[in-house]
Design a protein around this motif. Sequence first.
Motif, mmCIF file in Angstrom:
data_model
loop_
_atom_site.group_PDB
_atom_site.id
_atom_site.type_symbol
_atom_site.label_atom_id
_atom_site.label_comp_id
_atom_site.label_asym_id
_atom_site.label_seq_id
_atom_site.Cartn_x
_atom_site.Cartn_y
_atom_site.Cartn_z
ATOM 1 N N GLU A 190 -9.854 6.700 -1.685
ATOM 2 C CA GLU A 190 -8.648 5.886 -1.812
ATOM 3 C C GLU A 190 -8.335 5.196 -0.494
ATOM 4 N N ALA A 191 -8.500 5.931 0.605
ATOM 5 C CA ALA A 191 -8.223 5.364 1.927
ATOM 6 C C ALA A 191 -9.099 4.149 2.197
ATOM 7 N N ILE B 96 0.841 -1.202 0.000
ATOM 8 C CA ILE B 96 0.000 0.000 0.000
ATOM 9 C C ILE B 96 0.874 1.250 0.000
ATOM 10 N N GLY B 97 0.704 2.091 -1.017
ATOM 11 C CA GLY B 97 1.383 3.375 -1.050
ATOM 12 C C GLY B 97 0.576 4.432 -0.313
ATOM 13 N N VAL B 98 1.255 5.441 0.178
ATOM 14 C CA VAL B 98 0.600 6.456 1.011
ATOM 15 C C VAL B 98 1.131 7.846 0.672
ATOM 16 N N ASN B 99 0.422 8.845 1.172
ATOM 17 C CA ASN B 99 0.916 10.222 1.110
ATOM 18 C C ASN B 99 1.620 10.631 2.398
ATOM 19 N N VAL C 82 4.530 0.922 1.615
ATOM 20 C CA VAL C 82 5.711 1.229 0.812
ATOM 21 C C VAL C 82 5.746 2.745 0.612
ATOM 22 N N ALA C 83 6.779 3.381 1.146
ATOM 23 C CA ALA C 83 6.822 4.840 1.107
ATOM 24 C C ALA C 83 8.261 5.319 1.224
ATOM 25 N N ASP C 84 8.649 6.262 0.349
ATOM 26 C CA ASP C 84 9.986 6.831 0.499
ATOM 27 C C ASP C 84 10.025 7.702 1.749
ATOM 28 N N SER C 85 11.212 7.997 2.229
ATOM 29 C CA SER C 85 11.384 8.638 3.528
ATOM 30 C C SER C 85 10.813 10.048 3.609
ATOM 31 N N SER C 86 10.539 10.681 2.456
ATOM 32 C CA SER C 86 9.945 12.025 2.501
ATOM 33 C C SER C 86 8.521 11.987 3.039
ATOM 34 N N LYS C 87 7.881 10.808 3.043
ATOM 35 C CA LYS C 87 6.505 10.678 3.534
ATOM 36 C C LYS C 87 6.447 10.476 5.054
ATOM 37 N N ILE C 88 7.590 10.139 5.655
ATOM 38 C CA ILE C 88 7.602 9.820 7.083
ATOM 39 C C ILE C 88 7.371 11.090 7.906
ATOM 40 N N GLY C 89 6.468 10.990 8.883
ATOM 41 C CA GLY C 89 6.138 12.133 9.727
ATOM 42 C C GLY C 89 5.098 13.051 9.118
ATOM 43 N N MET C 90 4.671 12.755 7.885
ATOM 44 C CA MET C 90 3.660 13.559 7.212
ATOM 45 C C MET C 90 2.275 12.958 7.466
ATOM 46 N N ASN C 91 1.265 13.819 7.576
ATOM 47 C CA ASN C 91 -0.113 13.372 7.726
ATOM 48 C C ASN C 91 -0.973 13.984 6.634
#
Length: 261
Positions: free
Chosen positions: A197-198, A179-182, A214-223
């Motif tokens: 989508e959610a 699952i990809g995320v924002n 599955v998410a690149d590190s730029s997504k970490i900490g983002m909501n």
Amino acid sequence: MNRAERLGAVLDLLADTGQLEVEDIIVKLNVSAATARRDLDTLASQQLLTRTRGGAIGQSVAYDLPIRYKREKHAQQKRRIAEAASALVDRGAVIGLCGGTTSTAIATVLGSRADIMAASPHSSLTVVTNAINIAAQLAMRPQIKTVVTGGVVHSRSYELVGPYSDVVLGKITMDIAFIGVNGIDPVVGATVHDEREAAVNSLMARRATRAIIVADSSKIGMNAFATMGDAKLFGTLITDSGITPEQLAAFNDNGIEVIVA
């Protein structure tokens, strides 16, 4: 650069221009002519390109991706994440892929795996997806059984959303769902911009034995706007080396395994 990385680089070069000569590969990847030709022959056998005299052209497909798929950010990181995800998939597995650039990268890597693409009277892999671009990409590979959920096409992401998706997803099970995320937070969990989508992504995750973000590190900490349910729905995150030690510890403290690609 190992062989898998080199084949990916050849496809990246081809994606930029739509046509590639052997000499281009020799110069840009610093390989011999024999290696360049073998790589093109391998990719042609996997139906990822069409060989020409002295080179190759891109495989003709019946869709065109939105601009964000063509020039996506963090492409190298997503490629590594995709390869790490592929390493978790056994031949014969049933996997789920939601939409998004990282999931598209996973589909590309899986579609170039020699063990999956080997000739066989039976499907070597089953992919369940709500992304019509991924479905069209995999439809050219007879070794992969592609199952598409129902729904209404979301014009921004090429994902099928809405209650029709529930009908298909409610009747199947999967080994792994990617699952990809924002955004991904160790406490809040996984989030995306669109509530439709959610809902589909959450159901896909629940129908899988193992659900992986599955998410690149730029997504970490983002909501983002819409959550996908309880943070513990996803037991694993695959990301890149940009994750900080503090972020890694926070995920571990919340019972989420992190695979750094």
